[in-house]
Design a protein around this motif. Structure first.
Motif, PDB file in Angstrom:
ATOM      1  N   GLN A  41     -14.170   1.689  14.691  1.00 39.61           N
ATOM      2  CA  GLN A  41     -14.065   1.659  13.236  1.00 39.61           C
ATOM      3  C   GLN A  41     -12.678   1.168  12.825  1.00 39.61           C
ATOM      4  O   GLN A  41     -11.668   1.615  13.355  1.00 39.61           O
ATOM      5  CB  GLN A  41     -14.352   3.041  12.654  1.00 39.61           C
ATOM      6  CG  GLN A  41     -15.664   3.642  13.132  1.00 39.61           C
ATOM      7  CD  GLN A  41     -16.855   2.709  12.983  1.00 39.61           C
ATOM      8  OE1 GLN A  41     -16.998   2.031  11.972  1.00 39.61           O
ATOM      9  NE2 GLN A  41     -17.713   2.664  13.996  1.00 39.61           N
ATOM     10  N   CYS A  42     -12.672   0.234  11.882  1.00 40.19           N
ATOM     11  CA  CYS A  42     -11.439  -0.433  11.477  1.00 40.19           C
ATOM     12  C   CYS A  42     -11.298  -0.455   9.955  1.00 40.19           C
ATOM     13  O   CYS A  42     -12.251  -0.189   9.230  1.00 40.19           O
ATOM     14  CB  CYS A  42     -11.432  -1.864  12.005  1.00 40.19           C
ATOM     15  SG  CYS A  42     -11.481  -1.964  13.807  1.00 40.19           S
ATOM     16  N   LEU A  43     -10.088  -0.812   9.502  1.00 38.86           N
ATOM     17  CA  LEU A  43      -9.781  -0.906   8.077  1.00 38.86           C
ATOM     18  C   LEU A  43      -9.144  -2.254   7.777  1.00 38.86           C
ATOM     19  O   LEU A  43      -8.508  -2.865   8.638  1.00 38.86           O
ATOM     20  CB  LEU A  43      -8.805   0.197   7.655  1.00 38.86           C
ATOM     21  CG  LEU A  43      -9.228   1.639   7.858  1.00 38.86           C
ATOM     22  CD1 LEU A  43      -8.093   2.583   7.491  1.00 38.86           C
ATOM     23  CD2 LEU A  43     -10.463   1.963   7.036  1.00 38.86           C
ATOM     24  N   ALA A  44      -9.296  -2.705   6.537  1.00 37.58           N
ATOM     25  CA  ALA A  44      -8.601  -3.888   6.038  1.00 37.58           C
ATOM     26  C   ALA A  44      -8.150  -3.599   4.613  1.00 37.58           C
ATOM     27  O   ALA A  44      -8.822  -2.870   3.874  1.00 37.58           O
ATOM     28  CB  ALA A  44      -9.510  -5.117   6.083  1.00 37.58           C
ATOM     29  N   ARG A  45      -7.006  -4.169   4.263  1.00 30.30           N
ATOM     30  CA  ARG A  45      -6.427  -3.971   2.933  1.00 30.30           C
ATOM     31  C   ARG A  45      -6.219  -5.335   2.286  1.00 30.30           C
ATOM     32  O   ARG A  45      -6.013  -6.333   2.978  1.00 30.30           O
ATOM     33  CB  ARG A  45      -5.114  -3.215   3.044  1.00 30.30           C
ATOM     34  CG  ARG A  45      -5.290  -1.849   3.690  1.00 30.30           C
ATOM     35  CD  ARG A  45      -3.978  -1.138   3.982  1.00 30.30           C
ATOM     36  NE  ARG A  45      -4.208  -0.008   4.870  1.00 30.30           N
ATOM     37  CZ  ARG A  45      -4.636   1.183   4.489  1.00 30.30           C
ATOM     38  NH1 ARG A  45      -4.897   1.409   3.225  1.00 30.30           N
ATOM     39  NH2 ARG A  45      -4.837   2.162   5.367  1.00 30.30           N
ATOM     40  N   PRO A  46      -6.245  -5.412   0.937  1.00 29.27           N
ATOM     41  CA  PRO A  46      -6.065  -6.707   0.296  1.00 29.27           C
ATOM     42  C   PRO A  46      -4.663  -7.259   0.543  1.00 29.27           C
ATOM     43  O   PRO A  46      -3.684  -6.517   0.492  1.00 29.27           O
ATOM     44  CB  PRO A  46      -6.302  -6.421  -1.183  1.00 29.27           C
ATOM     45  CG  PRO A  46      -6.152  -4.954  -1.340  1.00 29.27           C
ATOM     46  CD  PRO A  46      -6.453  -4.337  -0.019  1.00 29.27           C
ATOM     47  N   LYS A  47      -4.587  -8.557   0.820  1.00 30.31           N
ATOM     48  CA  LYS A  47      -3.282  -9.202   1.006  1.00 30.31           C
ATOM     49  C   LYS A  47      -2.492  -9.142  -0.297  1.00 30.31           C
ATOM     50  O   LYS A  47      -1.293  -8.913  -0.306  1.00 30.31           O
ATOM     51  CB  LYS A  47      -3.482 -10.648   1.454  1.00 30.31           C
ATOM     52  CG  LYS A  47      -2.203 -11.380   1.754  1.00 30.31           C
ATOM     53  CD  LYS A  47      -2.481 -12.756   2.327  1.00 30.31           C
ATOM     54  CE  LYS A  47      -1.174 -13.457   2.696  1.00 30.31           C
ATOM     55  NZ  LYS A  47      -1.454 -14.785   3.255  1.00 30.31           N
ATOM     56  N   ASP A  48      -3.198  -9.350  -1.406  1.00 33.38           N
ATOM     57  CA  ASP A  48      -2.578  -9.285  -2.731  1.00 33.38           C
ATOM     58  C   ASP A  48      -3.438  -8.369  -3.611  1.00 33.38           C
ATOM     59  O   ASP A  48      -4.425  -8.819  -4.190  1.00 33.38           O
ATOM     60  CB  ASP A  48      -2.480 -10.679  -3.341  1.00 33.38           C
ATOM     61  CG  ASP A  48      -1.891 -10.661  -4.750  1.00 33.38           C
ATOM     62  OD1 ASP A  48      -1.445  -9.591  -5.221  1.00 33.38           O
ATOM     63  OD2 ASP A  48      -1.886 -11.735  -5.395  1.00 33.38           O
ATOM     64  N   PRO A  49      -3.065  -7.087  -3.725  1.00 32.82           N
ATOM     65  CA  PRO A  49      -3.877  -6.153  -4.524  1.00 32.82           C
ATOM     66  C   PRO A  49      -4.004  -6.534  -5.994  1.00 32.82           C
ATOM     67  O   PRO A  49      -4.910  -6.070  -6.677  1.00 32.82           O
ATOM     68  CB  PRO A  49      -3.147  -4.816  -4.367  1.00 32.82           C
ATOM     69  CG  PRO A  49      -2.320  -4.966  -3.141  1.00 32.82           C
ATOM     70  CD  PRO A  49      -1.951  -6.410  -3.058  1.00 32.82           C
ATOM     71  N   SER A  50      -3.110  -7.412  -6.498  1.00 35.22           N
ATOM     72  CA  SER A  50      -3.197  -7.814  -7.903  1.00 35.22           C
ATOM     73  C   SER A  50      -4.178  -8.962  -8.122  1.00 35.22           C
ATOM     74  O   SER A  50      -4.498  -9.304  -9.259  1.00 35.22           O
ATOM     75  CB  SER A  50      -1.812  -8.211  -8.427  1.00 35.22           C
ATOM     76  OG  SER A  50      -1.351  -9.373  -7.760  1.00 35.22           O
ATOM     77  N   ASP A  51      -4.671  -9.569  -7.049  1.00 39.50           N
ATOM     78  CA  ASP A  51      -5.661 -10.641  -7.154  1.00 39.50           C
ATOM     79  C   ASP A  51      -6.972 -10.044  -7.663  1.00 39.50           C
ATOM     80  O   ASP A  51      -7.578  -9.206  -6.997  1.00 39.50           O
ATOM     81  CB  ASP A  51      -5.872 -11.293  -5.787  1.00 39.50           C
ATOM     82  CG  ASP A  51      -6.979 -12.343  -5.776  1.00 39.50           C
ATOM     83  OD1 ASP A  51      -7.539 -12.642  -6.849  1.00 39.50           O
ATOM     84  OD2 ASP A  51      -7.282 -12.856  -4.695  1.00 39.50           O
ATOM     85  N   PRO A  52      -7.452 -10.451  -8.834  1.00 42.82           N
ATOM     86  CA  PRO A  52      -8.680  -9.843  -9.379  1.00 42.82           C
ATOM     87  C   PRO A  52      -9.918 -10.104  -8.530  1.00 42.82           C
ATOM     88  O   PRO A  52     -10.887  -9.371  -8.596  1.00 42.82           O
ATOM     89  CB  PRO A  52      -8.812 -10.459 -10.769  1.00 42.82           C
ATOM     90  CG  PRO A  52      -8.011 -11.716 -10.720  1.00 42.82           C
ATOM     91  CD  PRO A  52      -6.904 -11.478  -9.721  1.00 42.82           C
TER      92      PRO A  52
END
Length: 198
Positions: free
Chosen positions: A19-30
Motif C-alpha cells: 500500500q502506497c501514497l501519493a501527494r499533489p505536486k502543486d496542491p493549489s492546482d485546481p
C-alpha cells in the motif's frame, strides 16, 4: 491529515501487493494534474497476519475514528482463505499505518475487493449522521460467474470498528459488467457517489 488531498493506492513489489501514497505536486492546482509518490512508500509493506500477499488491495476512502480522531482506512484482503475488510489506523496524520483489526470477515467468499463503508439517510427523514444505518459494499468473485459488486445494510460499531450486516449481501446492480466500483462522499450535495470501471 493536513487538509491536502492524498491518494492511497495499491502497488506491486517483489513480495506481492503493498500500500502506497501519493501527494499533489502543486496542491493549489485546481485540477491536481501532477502527483508525487510518497518517499516513505510502501506505507504498508505486508498484508496482515494470515493474509495473502497477492490479495491485499483497494484502499477505502479514509475516515476518522470518532473516539480518537485518528484516521482509519480499510483494504480488501484474504485472511486464511476468507474474504475480509482489514482496517489500518494512522496516529500521525496519514503518514504511517498500523493494523487496527478487521471491519468484516466472511468465509462465504475468498476475497473482497474495492470495499466501502458509508452511512445513509432514511426515507423517514433521518440524516446520514442520525440514521445509524450503513452500507457495506464489496466486489467479490465468490459466485464463479466473473464477479459482482455486492452490498449489505447494517450497523457500524465505532468502538470496535466493525461492520455487522443486518441483511444478506445482494448484488448492487444486475447490468453487465458491473464490478470494482468505488464511492466517495459529495459533501456539497450530501450524497454518496458510486462510480465504476467501464
Amino acid at each position: 491529515g493536513d487538509g491536502q488531498p492524498l491518494l492511497a493506492y495499491t502497488c506491486v513489489g517483489p513480495g506481492g501487493q503493498l500500500q502506497c501514497l501519493a501527494r499533489p505536486k502543486d496542491p493549489s492546482d485546481p485540477d491536481l494534474v501532477e502527483w508525487v509518490k510518497d518517499a516513505s512508500n510502501p506505507v504498508i509493506d505486508a498484508p496482515p497476519p494470515g493474509g495473502n500477499t497477492q490479495n491485499f488491495r483497494d484502499p477505502t476512502t479514509a475516515w476518522k475514528d470518532e473516539h480518537t480522531g485518528n484516521w482509519l482506512m480499510g483494504f480488501g484482503t484474504q485472511i486464511n482463505g476468507s474474504a475480509c475488510i482489514t482496517v489500518y489506523e494512522s496516529t500521525d496524520g496519514l503518514k504511517t499505518f498500523d493494523l487496527r483489526g478487521h471491519l468484516y470477515r466472511d468465509a462465504t467468499y475468498s476475497i473482497f475487493e474495492c470495499p466501502d463503508l458509508y452511512p445513509i439517510a432514511t426515507v423517514d427523514g433521518r440524516s446520514r449522521a442520525e440514521s445509524g444505518i450503513y452500507v457495506g459494499k464489496v466486489s467479490t468473485n465468490g459466485f464463479g460467474e466473473g464477479g459482482f459488486d455486492m452490498y449489505a445494510l447494517g450497523t457500524y460499531n465505532t468502538t470496535r470498528v466493525t461492520f455487522q450486516p443486518s441483511s444478506p449481501f445482494a448484488r448492487y446492480d444486475y447490468g453487465a459488467p458491473f464490478y470494482a466500483s468505488k464511492t466517495f462522499y459529495d459533501k456539497p450535495r450530501d450524497r454518496q457517489v458510486l462510480w465504476r470501471k467501464i
